[in-house]
Write a protein that holds these residues in place. Structure first.
Motif, PDB file in Angstrom:
ATOM      1  N   GLU A  96     -22.128 -19.294  21.132  1.00 21.38           N
ATOM      2  CA  GLU A  96     -20.956 -19.592  21.965  1.00 21.38           C
ATOM      3  C   GLU A  96     -19.906 -18.490  21.859  1.00 21.38           C
ATOM      4  O   GLU A  96     -19.233 -18.165  22.849  1.00 21.38           O
ATOM      5  N   LEU A  97     -19.797 -17.861  20.695  1.00 19.74           N
ATOM      6  CA  LEU A  97     -18.788 -16.807  20.560  1.00 19.74           C
ATOM      7  C   LEU A  97     -19.199 -15.561  21.355  1.00 19.74           C
ATOM      8  O   LEU A  97     -18.373 -14.926  22.017  1.00 19.74           O
ATOM      9  N   THR A  98     -20.488 -15.246  21.324  1.00 17.67           N
ATOM     10  CA  THR A  98     -20.965 -14.088  22.093  1.00 17.67           C
ATOM     11  C   THR A  98     -20.727 -14.320  23.583  1.00 17.67           C
ATOM     12  O   THR A  98     -20.210 -13.435  24.289  1.00 17.67           O
ATOM     13  N   GLU A  99     -21.066 -15.500  24.042  1.00 21.99           N
ATOM     14  CA  GLU A  99     -20.866 -15.805  25.465  1.00 21.99           C
ATOM     15  C   GLU A  99     -19.387 -15.734  25.831  1.00 21.99           C
ATOM     16  O   GLU A  99     -19.000 -15.183  26.872  1.00 21.99           O
ATOM     17  N   PHE A 100     -18.562 -16.237  24.934  1.00 24.75           N
ATOM     18  CA  PHE A 100     -17.111 -16.211  25.165  1.00 24.75           C
ATOM     19  C   PHE A 100     -16.612 -14.772  25.269  1.00 24.75           C
ATOM     20  O   PHE A 100     -15.917 -14.401  26.214  1.00 24.75           O
ATOM     21  N   LEU A 101     -17.003 -13.950  24.290  1.00 23.15           N
ATOM     22  CA  LEU A 101     -16.524 -12.567  24.276  1.00 23.15           C
ATOM     23  C   LEU A 101     -17.022 -11.797  25.493  1.00 23.15           C
ATOM     24  O   LEU A 101     -16.304 -10.959  26.051  1.00 23.15           O
TER      25      LEU A 101
ATOM     26  N   ASP B 292     -15.178 -22.854  26.162  1.00 22.05           N
ATOM     27  CA  ASP B 292     -15.192 -22.841  27.630  1.00 22.05           C
ATOM     28  C   ASP B 292     -13.781 -23.075  28.162  1.00 22.05           C
ATOM     29  O   ASP B 292     -13.306 -22.381  29.072  1.00 22.05           O
ATOM     30  N   ALA B 293     -13.130 -24.061  27.592  1.00 17.44           N
ATOM     31  CA  ALA B 293     -11.759 -24.363  28.039  1.00 17.44           C
ATOM     32  C   ALA B 293     -10.808 -23.223  27.678  1.00 17.44           C
ATOM     33  O   ALA B 293      -9.877 -22.916  28.432  1.00 17.44           O
ATOM     34  N   MET B 294     -11.060 -22.581  26.550  1.00 13.03           N
ATOM     35  CA  MET B 294     -10.182 -21.457  26.172  1.00 13.03           C
ATOM     36  C   MET B 294     -10.349 -20.307  27.162  1.00 13.03           C
ATOM     37  O   MET B 294      -9.375 -19.664  27.553  1.00 13.03           O
ATOM     38  N   ARG B 295     -11.582 -20.071  27.562  1.00 13.44           N
ATOM     39  CA  ARG B 295     -11.792 -18.995  28.539  1.00 13.44           C
ATOM     40  C   ARG B 295     -11.145 -19.353  29.874  1.00 13.44           C
ATOM     41  O   ARG B 295     -10.523 -18.506  30.527  1.00 13.44           O
ATOM     42  N   ALA B 296     -11.250 -20.616  30.242  1.00 18.39           N
ATOM     43  CA  ALA B 296     -10.649 -21.054  31.507  1.00 18.39           C
ATOM     44  C   ALA B 296      -9.124 -20.966  31.451  1.00 18.39           C
ATOM     45  O   ALA B 296      -8.457 -20.884  32.494  1.00 18.39           O
ATOM     46  N   ALA B 297      -8.564 -20.978  30.248  1.00 20.52           N
ATOM     47  CA  ALA B 297      -7.103 -20.949  30.105  1.00 20.52           C
ATOM     48  C   ALA B 297      -6.532 -19.532  30.208  1.00 20.52           C
ATOM     49  O   ALA B 297      -5.317 -19.342  30.253  1.00 20.52           O
ATOM     50  N   ILE B 298      -7.413 -18.525  30.232  1.00 21.00           N
ATOM     51  CA  ILE B 298      -6.955 -17.131  30.314  1.00 21.00           C
ATOM     52  C   ILE B 298      -6.461 -16.832  31.730  1.00 21.00           C
ATOM     53  O   ILE B 298      -7.128 -17.159  32.701  1.00 21.00           O
ATOM     54  N   THR B 299      -5.258 -16.247  31.804  1.00 21.08           N
ATOM     55  CA  THR B 299      -4.670 -15.879  33.099  1.00 21.08           C
ATOM     56  C   THR B 299      -4.338 -14.383  33.065  1.00 21.08           C
ATOM     57  O   THR B 299      -4.476 -13.745  32.012  1.00 21.08           O
ATOM     58  N   PRO B 300      -3.873 -13.833  34.166  1.00 17.10           N
ATOM     59  CA  PRO B 300      -3.468 -12.408  34.132  1.00 17.10           C
ATOM     60  C   PRO B 300      -2.352 -12.131  33.119  1.00 17.10           C
ATOM     61  O   PRO B 300      -2.140 -10.990  32.729  1.00 17.10           O
ATOM     62  N   ARG B 301      -1.633 -13.171  32.663  1.00 18.42           N
ATOM     63  CA  ARG B 301      -0.567 -12.950  31.675  1.00 18.42           C
ATOM     64  C   ARG B 301      -1.078 -12.995  30.235  1.00 18.42           C
ATOM     65  O   ARG B 301      -0.330 -12.728  29.301  1.00 18.42           O
TER      66      ARG B 301
ATOM     67  N   GLY C 264       8.518 -14.213  21.666  1.00 19.97           N
ATOM     68  CA  GLY C 264       8.932 -14.539  23.039  1.00 19.97           C
ATOM     69  C   GLY C 264       7.738 -14.757  23.950  1.00 19.97           C
ATOM     70  O   GLY C 264       7.873 -14.824  25.167  1.00 19.97           O
ATOM     71  N   ALA C 265       6.538 -14.868  23.345  1.00 26.21           N
ATOM     72  CA  ALA C 265       5.330 -15.099  24.151  1.00 26.21           C
ATOM     73  C   ALA C 265       5.160 -16.603  24.384  1.00 26.21           C
ATOM     74  O   ALA C 265       5.745 -17.431  23.683  1.00 26.21           O
ATOM     75  N   THR C 266       4.345 -16.933  25.365  1.00 25.10           N
ATOM     76  CA  THR C 266       4.107 -18.335  25.703  1.00 25.10           C
ATOM     77  C   THR C 266       2.807 -18.790  25.049  1.00 25.10           C
ATOM     78  O   THR C 266       1.762 -18.174  25.243  1.00 25.10           O
ATOM     79  N   SER C 267       2.888 -19.883  24.294  1.00 21.97           N
ATOM     80  CA  SER C 267       1.694 -20.464  23.680  1.00 21.97           C
ATOM     81  C   SER C 267       0.913 -21.258  24.702  1.00 21.97           C
ATOM     82  O   SER C 267       1.474 -22.099  25.398  1.00 21.97           O
ATOM     83  N   VAL C 268      -0.381 -21.005  24.781  1.00 17.22           N
ATOM     84  CA  VAL C 268      -1.266 -21.850  25.595  1.00 17.22           C
ATOM     85  C   VAL C 268      -2.245 -22.491  24.621  1.00 17.22           C
ATOM     86  O   VAL C 268      -3.133 -21.824  24.088  1.00 17.22           O
ATOM     87  N   ARG C 269      -2.038 -23.760  24.343  1.00 22.51           N
ATOM     88  CA  ARG C 269      -2.849 -24.461  23.343  1.00 22.51           C
ATOM     89  C   ARG C 269      -3.975 -25.197  24.029  1.00 22.51           C
ATOM     90  O   ARG C 269      -3.744 -25.986  24.950  1.00 22.51           O
ATOM     91  N   VAL C 270      -5.173 -24.965  23.564  1.00 26.41           N
ATOM     92  CA  VAL C 270      -6.347 -25.610  24.175  1.00 26.41           C
ATOM     93  C   VAL C 270      -6.879 -26.654  23.188  1.00 26.41           C
ATOM     94  O   VAL C 270      -7.269 -26.307  22.066  1.00 26.41           O
ATOM     95  N   PRO C 271      -6.874 -27.933  23.585  1.00 23.72           N
ATOM     96  CA  PRO C 271      -7.291 -28.979  22.642  1.00 23.72           C
ATOM     97  C   PRO C 271      -8.707 -28.764  22.128  1.00 23.72           C
ATOM     98  O   PRO C 271      -9.601 -28.329  22.867  1.00 23.72           O
ATOM     99  N   ASN C 272      -8.900 -29.090  20.852  1.00 22.76           N
ATOM    100  CA  ASN C 272     -10.235 -29.027  20.259  1.00 22.76           C
ATOM    101  C   ASN C 272     -11.152 -30.060  20.908  1.00 22.76           C
ATOM    102  O   ASN C 272     -10.703 -31.009  21.538  1.00 22.76           O
ATOM    103  N   THR C 273     -12.448 -29.865  20.719  1.00 21.19           N
ATOM    104  CA  THR C 273     -13.420 -30.841  21.226  1.00 21.19           C
ATOM    105  C   THR C 273     -13.320 -32.127  20.395  1.00 21.19           C
ATOM    106  O   THR C 273     -12.658 -32.162  19.352  1.00 21.19           O
TER     107      THR C 273
END
Ligand SMILES: Cc1ncc(COP(=O)(O)O)c(C=O)c1O
Length: 350
Positions: free
Chosen positions: A166-171, A136-145, A119-128
């Motif tokens: 890039e993974l370290t920066e993301f985390l 970067d886009a995946m991090r920007a897609a994060i919301t309070p939900r 019942g969760a909502t998928s937020v799909r972030v297109p690959n490069t």
């Protein structure tokens, strides 16, 4: 008939496994082609004498073995009926209806199904454009939900890795309240030293879950043995929602036997890695834009020609995995199987 099940499931795509066609070479499910590792069949046969008994629900011997090998306490480990089931259990443990799960797309086709069934909502972030995760886009897609982010490394079906920097920066940028699942199903095929081992490099972060499987390099796809390593509280929550007894006695025995064969697993994985380079080079020579793969498969971004390419391969006795309108994933097989595929590919692309 009156609907007896959830109406929203009507819109859910069914999981499509790679097809098996009698007599054809199957390069459609990212299995390894060499048969079970030595000792696995005997170990499974032995436990079958007790198949009227339930397996060890705590999976203690196997979890102890993982704990030893990985240098982590046993409390941090959960096992399940394949890592796909564990991904589902992580989501079950983390998400309530309406919560969001962020993942790259295209990626493993089970993710949308896992999100929807919870019942969760998928937020799909297109690959490069290079077919890799866009962190970067995946991090920007994060919301309070957002409760879960999945990083598939290397990515199925494109084979592309996410590298350390890039993974370290993301985390570093993801809030502590978001679980980051590092799905490392193809870890044993990684050769690029810039691709991190998620457990070694990020395992001390409480919000990181490392998901692994014995289905791929360890050759146990048919027995269903996956595991995860997480913070003890997260692992405990996952163990609570795992379907009881879902790591069968056969899977536990097979996994224990397979893990004793690390050198043979490595030898076999190295053959696949060498063949991966050979197959990719041949496809590049045929003019295909195949991204560098760190997994046991390669990706042909054929777009609308994906279905036709797969049909020609099948007509030539090789089953590959088309993703309609997007591309074709081809598992690396034995050298002879790969030759058969390359012959078929040459005809398909002529
Ligand atoms: C990225 C990824 N994760 C997880 C899995 C699931 O593997 P299993 O459930 O066999 O452990 C797969 C299988 O194809 C995969 O590609």
């Amino acid at each position: 008939m009156t609907a007896l099940t959830r109406a929203d499931l009507a819109a859910l795509p069914s999981y499509l496994p790679g097809r098996s066609v009698p007599g054809a070479i199957k390069l459609a499910s990212n299995e390894v082609p060499f048969g079970p590792l030595p000792g696995v069949v005997e170990a499974v046969t032995d436990v079958m004498l007790n198949s009227h008994r339930y397996p060890d629900m705590g999976v203690v011997a196997l979890r102890e073995k993982f704990a030893d090998r990985l240098g982590v306490p046993i409390e941090r480990i959960a096992t399940g009926c394949g890592s796909v089931a564990l991904a589902e259990h992580v989501v079950r443990a983390a998400c309530l209806p309406g919560d969001e799960i962020v993942y790259a797309w295209r990626s493993f086709e089970a993710y949308p199904i896992i999100a929807a069934t919870a019942g969760a909502t998928s937020v799909r972030v297109p690959n490069t454009a290079a077919h890799a995760h866009d962190l970067d886009a995946m991090r920007a897609a994060i919301t309070p939900r957002t409760k879960v982010v999945i990083v598939c490394n290397p990515n199925n079906p494109t084979g592309t890795p996410t590298r350390r920097a890039e993974l370290t920066e993301f985390l570093d940028g993801v809030g502590e309240g978001v679980l980051v699942v590092l799905d490392e199903a193809y870890k044993e095929f990684v050769t690029d030293p810039d691709v991190p081992d998620g457990l070694v490099e990020y395992g001390d972060r409480p919000n990181v879950v490392v998901l692994r499987t014995l289905s791929k390099a360890w050759g146990l796809a048919g027995l269903r043995a996956g595991y995860l390593v997480a913070h003890p509280e997260v692992a405990d929550a996952v163990r609570k929602v795992v379907t009881p007894f879902s790591t069968s006695a056969a899977a536990q025995a097979a996994a224990l036997a397979a893990l004793d064969q690390a050198a043979e697993m490595r030898r076999r994985a190295d053959i696949i890695v060498a063949e991966r380079t050979r197959v990719r080079d041949a496809l590049l020579a045929l003019g295909q834009d195949v991204p560098e793969s760190q997994a046991n498969f390669v990706w042909l971004p054929l777009l609308s020609e994906a279905a036709a390419f797969s049909q020609v391969c099948e007509a030539n006795g090789v089953i590959v995995r088309p993703f309609q309108g997007d591309g074709v994933r081809v598992t690396i097989g034995t050298p002879a199987e790969n030759d058969a595929f390359l012959n078929a590919a040459e005809k398909a692309l002529a």
